[in-house]
Design an enzyme around this catalytic site. Structure first.
Site, PDB file in Angstrom:
ATOM      1  N   GLY A  10       0.834  -1.198   0.000  1.00 41.64           N
ATOM      2  CA  GLY A  10       0.000   0.000   0.000  1.00 41.64           C
ATOM      3  C   GLY A  10       0.872   1.253   0.000  1.00 41.64           C
ATOM      4  O   GLY A  10       2.099   1.184   0.175  1.00 41.64           O
ATOM      5  N   GLN A  11       0.245   2.401  -0.192  1.00 46.94           N
ATOM      6  CA  GLN A  11       0.981   3.672  -0.278  1.00 46.94           C
ATOM      7  C   GLN A  11       1.782   3.933   0.997  1.00 46.94           C
ATOM      8  O   GLN A  11       2.978   4.209   0.956  1.00 46.94           O
ATOM      9  CB  GLN A  11       0.011   4.843  -0.469  1.00 46.94           C
ATOM     10  N   ASP A  35      -3.398 -11.371   7.167  1.00 46.79           N
ATOM     11  CA  ASP A  35      -4.725 -10.828   6.862  1.00 46.79           C
ATOM     12  C   ASP A  35      -5.296 -10.326   8.188  1.00 46.79           C
ATOM     13  O   ASP A  35      -5.618 -11.132   9.067  1.00 46.79           O
ATOM     14  CB  ASP A  35      -5.598 -11.935   6.251  1.00 46.79           C
ATOM     15  N   TYR A  60      -9.197  -1.395   4.200  1.00 42.80           N
ATOM     16  CA  TYR A  60     -10.083  -1.461   3.036  1.00 42.80           C
ATOM     17  C   TYR A  60     -10.297  -0.003   2.645  1.00 42.80           C
ATOM     18  O   TYR A  60     -10.945   0.749   3.388  1.00 42.80           O
ATOM     19  CB  TYR A  60     -11.393  -2.153   3.419  1.00 42.80           C
ATOM     20  N   THR A 100      -8.900   8.228   9.451  1.00 45.72           N
ATOM     21  CA  THR A 100      -9.226   9.114   8.326  1.00 45.72           C
ATOM     22  C   THR A 100     -10.070  10.327   8.716  1.00 45.72           C
ATOM     23  O   THR A 100     -10.836  10.280   9.694  1.00 45.72           O
ATOM     24  CB  THR A 100     -10.001   8.296   7.260  1.00 45.72           C
ATOM     25  N   ASP A 101      -9.967  11.375   7.898  1.00 49.89           N
ATOM     26  CA  ASP A 101     -10.860  12.540   8.005  1.00 49.89           C
ATOM     27  C   ASP A 101     -12.314  12.150   7.760  1.00 49.89           C
ATOM     28  O   ASP A 101     -13.228  12.861   8.148  1.00 49.89           O
ATOM     29  CB  ASP A 101     -10.431  13.620   6.989  1.00 49.89           C
ATOM     30  N   TYR A 124     -17.393   3.578   4.458  1.00 56.47           N
ATOM     31  CA  TYR A 124     -15.951   3.579   4.734  1.00 56.47           C
ATOM     32  C   TYR A 124     -15.659   4.366   6.020  1.00 56.47           C
ATOM     33  O   TYR A 124     -14.960   3.882   6.916  1.00 56.47           O
ATOM     34  CB  TYR A 124     -15.207   4.184   3.544  1.00 56.47           C
ATOM     35  N   TRP A 150      -6.621  12.534   2.184  1.00 56.56           N
ATOM     36  CA  TRP A 150      -6.218  12.801   0.790  1.00 56.56           C
ATOM     37  C   TRP A 150      -4.787  12.338   0.514  1.00 56.56           C
ATOM     38  O   TRP A 150      -3.940  13.097   0.034  1.00 56.56           O
ATOM     39  CB  TRP A 150      -6.336  14.297   0.487  1.00 56.56           C
TER      40      TRP A 150
END
Ligand SMILES: NC(=O)c1ccc[n+]([C@@H]2O[C@H](COP(=O)([O-])OP(=O)(O)OC[C@H]3O[C@@H](n4cnc5c(N)ncnc54)[C@H](OP(=O)(O)O)[C@@H]3O)[C@@H](O)[C@H]2O)c1
Length: 294
Positions: A10-11, A35, A60, A100-101, A124, A150
């Site tokens: 992932g990033q 996992d 996810y 996350t925001d 999400y 973002w």
């Protein structure tokens, strides 16, 4: 210090590897070997490795798909976070989790503080908020939850790479101008996470994005200008037009305002984030040097 990172490929997991500080013995595992939705496997891996710190970069992240795959999103983002938190509690590891925001509704008119009330407007966002709650249940305030927004990087799928591709292919494109937030280079986020790892007293909810504020439209214009300056795009390419969210319907609702207040995080980590435009310039330079596929 032994550190386990989940979500290899992932990033964020990729940038955590690139910015590895000295003295860290790193294990990065992808879904094939760990996992996080699989409780027994999580226990087994953490018991086997006995890391001092677990950084959860697995998630996810398909925001629109999550609207029709609620069970899958919750299995990873909520239950997976809970499995990691319980294994960390059992084996004495510190958990650094990324959120996350999108836990916020986006109706505020000030940058969101870590203490502001959550109110997700998408599956999400709800699944990520449930993940924060599972961690709170297992570890109390002893874990670190870093909310970001973002995110883009040289690897993986993200807005910057999509824009570069579309700007090269099309004559014009419309980009939403009434959703405002802060673009965040995964490299800077990874460096912030390593500062958290180096500071064992830091705990609770942190907010981290790059500095500044932009709409997706502003971000797209900056991507084009910076890419043209580097020769990644020709001098004449797609015209970018501002559009409204209602003119670009998506399965998931997104917060109209998702700027995060980083003041307390910057104090605790003794550093401030780079302005998002400078971070973008550095990432595009990186992309130009490495010639990554778009
Ligand atoms: N990207 C953003 O704009 C953004 C914004 C705010 C917050 N965040 C948060 O930032 C964190 C890092 O995001 P990112 O951008 O690096 O995401 P990413 O590039 O989508 O990477 C997520 C990784 O998690 C893996 N994964 C998915 N399900 C898994 C499972 N059950 N077990 C183990 N690994 C699993 C994925 O593997 P597969 O490829 O096999 O699915 C992928 O390698 C996440 O917590 C995300 O929610 C991201």
């Amino acid at each position: 210090m032994k550190v386990l990172v989940t979500g290899a490929g992932g990033q964020l997991a990729s940038e955590l590897q690139v910015s590895l500080p000295p003295g860290v013995q790193l294990t990065v595992l992808g879904r094939d070997r760990l996992d996080i939705a699989h409780a027994a496997q999580v226990q087994q891996v953490i018991a086997g490795l006995m890391p001092a710190v677990v950084i959860n970069a697995a998630a996810y992240t398909a925001v629109d798909k999550a609207e029709s795959e609620q069970a899958q999103a919750f299995a990873v983002n909520a239950e997976g976070a809970g499995h990691l938190a319980r294994a960390c509690a059992l084996h004495g590891a510190r958990l650094v989790h990324v959120s996350t925001d999108f836990v916020f509704s986006g109706e505020a008119c000030h940058p969101y503080l870590p203490t502001d009330a959550a109110g997700p407007v998408s599956v999400y966002g709800a699944s990520k908020l449930a993940g924060e709650q599972r961690i709170q249940e297992a570890l109390g305030g002893r874990a670190v939850v870093i909310r970001t927004a973002w995110v883009y990087s040289r690897v993986g799928h993200n807005f910057v790479k999509t824009m570069l591709r579309l700007m090269a292919e099309r004559d014009s494109l419309g980009v939403v101008s009434d959703q405002v937030g802060t673009p965040t280079w995964a490299h800077g986020l990874a460096q912030a996470i390593w500062r958290v790892v180096e500071r064992p007293a830091v705990e609770g909810i942190l907010h981290w994005t790059d500095a500044g504020v932009a709409s997706w439209y502003d971000f797209a214009v900056a991507i084009q200008e910076e890419a043209q300056a580097l020769g990644l795009l020709p001098a004449r390419c797609a015209a970018i037009n501002p559009i409204r969210t209602v003119d670009y319907p998506t399965p998931a609702r997104r917060p109209a305002w998702s700027v995060l207040d980083k003041t307390t995080t910057w104090q605790q980590l003794e550093c401030t984030g780079m302005h998002w435009r400078e971070a973008l310039r550095q990432m595009l330079n990186d992309l130009e040097t490495h010639g990554e596929q778009l």
